[in-house]
Write a protein that holds these residues in place. Structure first.
Motif, PDB file in Angstrom:
ATOM      1  N   GLY A  92       0.785  -1.228   0.000  1.00  0.00           N
ATOM      2  CA  GLY A  92       0.000   0.000   0.000  1.00  0.00           C
ATOM      3  C   GLY A  92       0.815   1.275   0.000  1.00  0.00           C
ATOM      4  N   GLY A 119       0.114  -3.842  -5.429  1.00  0.00           N
ATOM      5  CA  GLY A 119      -0.308  -3.144  -4.226  1.00  0.00           C
ATOM      6  C   GLY A 119       0.599  -2.024  -3.778  1.00  0.00           C
ATOM      7  N   ARG A 120       1.577  -1.666  -4.603  1.00  0.00           N
ATOM      8  CA  ARG A 120       2.519  -0.605  -4.264  1.00  0.00           C
ATOM      9  C   ARG A 120       2.771   0.259  -5.482  1.00  0.00           C
ATOM     10  NH1 ARG A 120       5.508  -5.604  -1.750  1.00  0.00           N
ATOM     11  NH2 ARG A 120       3.954  -6.449  -3.137  1.00  0.00           N
TER      12      ARG A 120
END
Length: 162
Positions: free
Chosen positions: A38, A57-58
């Motif tokens: 995140g 997710g990044r």
């Protein structure tokens, strides 16, 4: 903004061999994913090439001197641009390689260091000075079938200026 470096290195500073990590550390990869999920991650082009894709997710920010270099799902940036992007996030991480650590460590308030207890010969080394940091946490991780060498997870925090 919180900017942290995540690095796995031997006591001699080895971080890589032939464009890859010279060890297999499942526990370190799990820790890396848990910390960075995140969050924006900043890496050099060679590190990106060794991974081969943006990490899910990044937000992946790649520092490169080649203005023509691109990759799908990746944002390219200069050091200054990367720092500006990171300022907009509650937490961001510097994830390698050696030159990127050297450039961005002065801006980091925390270092997540996996100390890899190995005598492996590598072709990529870190020469970083952690004297401005205090060790706040150490966890010993034994060698297992999934971790090829024993390690220590260390958390270092920048000392407050007096």
């Amino acid at each position: 903004m919180g900017l942290a470096a995540i690095v796995a290195a031997t006591p001699a500073g080895v971080i890589g061999l032939d464009g890859d990590m010279p060890w297999r550390l499942s526990s370190d990869l799990r820790r890396f994913k848990k910390l960075t999920m995140g969050c924006p991650i900043v890496m050099g082009r060679k590190t990106y090439d060794s991974i081969g894709r943006p990490l899910p997710g990044r937000q992946t920010i790649v520092l490169t001197r080649d203005p023509a270099w691109t990759a799908a799902g990746v944002r390219t940036a200069s050091v200054e641009q990367a720092l500006e992007i990171c300022r907009q996030a509650p937490q961001a991480y510097v994830v390698g390689g050696a030159e990127v650590y050297r450039l961005l460590l002065p801006h980091c308030d925390t270092v997540y260091w996996t100390l890899v207890w190995s005598q492996v010969a590598g072709d990529t080394r870190l020469e970083l000075d952690f004297s401005d940091f205090a060790t706040d946490y150490v966890e010993k991780v034994p060698q297992t079938q999934r971790d090829s060498v024993p390690t220590e997870f260390r958390v270092l925090t920048r000392r407050a200026e007096i």
